[in-house]
Write a protein that holds these residues in place. Structure first.
Motif, PDB file in Angstrom:
ATOM      1  N   THR A  16       0.859  -1.180   0.000  1.00  0.00           N
ATOM      2  CA  THR A  16       0.000   0.000   0.000  1.00  0.00           C
ATOM      3  C   THR A  16       0.894   1.228   0.000  1.00  0.00           C
ATOM      4  O   THR A  16       2.093   1.142   0.259  1.00  0.00           O
ATOM      5  CB  THR A  16      -0.909   0.052   1.248  1.00  0.00           C
ATOM      6  OG1 THR A  16      -0.080   0.140   2.405  1.00  0.00           O
ATOM      7  CG2 THR A  16      -1.818  -1.152   1.338  1.00  0.00           C
ATOM      8  N   GLY A  17       0.291   2.369  -0.276  1.00  0.00           N
ATOM      9  CA  GLY A  17       1.083   3.582  -0.200  1.00  0.00           C
ATOM     10  C   GLY A  17       0.454   4.745  -0.905  1.00  0.00           C
ATOM     11  O   GLY A  17      -0.718   4.728  -1.258  1.00  0.00           O
ATOM     12  N   THR A  18       1.300   5.764  -1.088  1.00  0.00           N
ATOM     13  CA  THR A  18       0.860   7.001  -1.705  1.00  0.00           C
ATOM     14  C   THR A  18       1.803   7.387  -2.835  1.00  0.00           C
ATOM     15  O   THR A  18       2.985   7.042  -2.830  1.00  0.00           O
ATOM     16  CB  THR A  18       0.800   8.149  -0.687  1.00  0.00           C
ATOM     17  OG1 THR A  18       2.094   8.328  -0.115  1.00  0.00           O
ATOM     18  CG2 THR A  18      -0.211   7.856   0.418  1.00  0.00           C
ATOM     19  N   VAL A  30      -1.441  11.982  -7.008  1.00  0.00           N
ATOM     20  CA  VAL A  30      -1.778  11.539  -8.357  1.00  0.00           C
ATOM     21  C   VAL A  30      -3.233  11.082  -8.313  1.00  0.00           C
ATOM     22  O   VAL A  30      -3.564  10.119  -7.620  1.00  0.00           O
ATOM     23  CB  VAL A  30      -0.834  10.415  -8.835  1.00  0.00           C
ATOM     24  CG1 VAL A  30      -1.317   9.813 -10.145  1.00  0.00           C
ATOM     25  CG2 VAL A  30       0.592  10.938  -8.973  1.00  0.00           C
ATOM     26  N   ALA A  31      -4.092  11.806  -9.020  1.00  0.00           N
ATOM     27  CA  ALA A  31      -5.536  11.562  -8.935  1.00  0.00           C
ATOM     28  C   ALA A  31      -5.938  10.205  -9.496  1.00  0.00           C
ATOM     29  O   ALA A  31      -6.768   9.508  -8.910  1.00  0.00           O
ATOM     30  CB  ALA A  31      -6.293  12.672  -9.655  1.00  0.00           C
ATOM     31  N   ASP A  32      -5.349   9.830 -10.630  1.00  0.00           N
ATOM     32  CA  ASP A  32      -5.757   8.610 -11.313  1.00  0.00           C
ATOM     33  C   ASP A  32      -4.568   8.112 -12.127  1.00  0.00           C
ATOM     34  O   ASP A  32      -4.059   8.830 -12.981  1.00  0.00           O
ATOM     35  CB  ASP A  32      -6.945   8.918 -12.235  1.00  0.00           C
ATOM     36  CG  ASP A  32      -7.511   7.676 -12.890  1.00  0.00           C
ATOM     37  OD1 ASP A  32      -7.385   6.579 -12.315  1.00  0.00           O
ATOM     38  OD2 ASP A  32      -8.076   7.804 -13.991  1.00  0.00           O
ATOM     39  N   LYS A  48      -4.341   0.190  -9.487  1.00  0.00           N
ATOM     40  CA  LYS A  48      -4.733   1.565  -9.782  1.00  0.00           C
ATOM     41  C   LYS A  48      -4.312   2.491  -8.650  1.00  0.00           C
ATOM     42  O   LYS A  48      -4.327   2.111  -7.485  1.00  0.00           O
ATOM     43  CB  LYS A  48      -6.250   1.670  -9.960  1.00  0.00           C
ATOM     44  CG  LYS A  48      -6.815   0.900 -11.131  1.00  0.00           C
ATOM     45  CD  LYS A  48      -6.295   1.342 -12.467  1.00  0.00           C
ATOM     46  CE  LYS A  48      -6.855   2.695 -12.897  1.00  0.00           C
ATOM     47  NZ  LYS A  48      -6.317   3.149 -14.197  1.00  0.00           N
ATOM     48  N   ILE A  49      -3.964   3.700  -9.041  1.00  0.00           N
ATOM     49  CA  ILE A  49      -3.743   4.794  -8.093  1.00  0.00           C
ATOM     50  C   ILE A  49      -4.994   5.652  -8.161  1.00  0.00           C
ATOM     51  O   ILE A  49      -5.407   6.077  -9.243  1.00  0.00           O
ATOM     52  CB  ILE A  49      -2.512   5.642  -8.491  1.00  0.00           C
ATOM     53  CG1 ILE A  49      -1.256   4.778  -8.531  1.00  0.00           C
ATOM     54  CG2 ILE A  49      -2.344   6.826  -7.530  1.00  0.00           C
ATOM     55  CD1 ILE A  49      -0.079   5.438  -9.237  1.00  0.00           C
ATOM     56  N   LYS A  50      -5.629   5.879  -7.035  1.00  0.00           N
ATOM     57  CA  LYS A  50      -6.829   6.713  -6.953  1.00  0.00           C
ATOM     58  C   LYS A  50      -6.638   7.705  -5.812  1.00  0.00           C
ATOM     59  O   LYS A  50      -6.370   7.301  -4.682  1.00  0.00           O
ATOM     60  CB  LYS A  50      -8.084   5.876  -6.681  1.00  0.00           C
ATOM     61  CG  LYS A  50      -8.482   4.987  -7.838  1.00  0.00           C
ATOM     62  CD  LYS A  50      -9.103   5.784  -8.934  1.00  0.00           C
ATOM     63  CE  LYS A  50      -9.602   4.879 -10.045  1.00  0.00           C
ATOM     64  NZ  LYS A  50      -9.970   5.637 -11.218  1.00  0.00           N
ATOM     65  N   GLY A  51      -6.744   8.973  -6.113  1.00  0.00           N
ATOM     66  CA  GLY A  51      -6.609   9.995  -5.081  1.00  0.00           C
ATOM     67  C   GLY A  51      -5.272   9.945  -4.366  1.00  0.00           C
ATOM     68  O   GLY A  51      -5.171  10.293  -3.200  1.00  0.00           O
TER      69      GLY A  51
END
Length: 108
Positions: free
Chosen positions: A2-4, A12-14, A32-35
């Motif tokens: 997990t992470g940011t 990164v929004a999407d 996917k990266i979301k928010g």
């Protein structure tokens, strides 16, 4: 794992994140990266990390697309974070595996 993921200090929004084995011992793991956040099931080991994201950006003044559009989808994450990645992660078996990727448009 997990992470940011941030780009120039903004989440990164999407986008997409891919963990690739450095020795090709396991298949890639992607999510996917979301928010600005991601959760991906990743086998343990040393990984190269690729991050990709696109966004709509205006076309240069006076230009329009084939259908009259004034914007186009642009990959804005530099190649050093995807096709020529400099990112890595060590995924531990049974570990917390929380990663922060702070990407910048400026080359360090």
């Amino acid at each position: 794992a997990t992470g940011t993921v941030t780009f120039d200090a903004e989440p990164v929004a999407d986008g997409d994140i891919i963990f690739l084995s450095t020795d090709n011992s396991a298949p890639p793991a992607a999510g996917k990266i979301k928010g600005g956040s991601f959760t991906v099931t990743v086998p343990p080991g040393a990984k190269k990390v690729e991050i990709r994201a696109s966004r709509m950006e205006p076309l240069p003044a006076g230009q329009t697309g084939a259908m009259g559009e004034t914007e186009m989808m642009v990959d804005y994450i530099p190649e050093r974070y995807n096709s020529q990645t400099e990112l890595s992660a060590e995924v531990q078996s049974g570990g917390k595996n929380e990663f922060t990727f702070a990407l910048t448009s400026e080359k360090k």
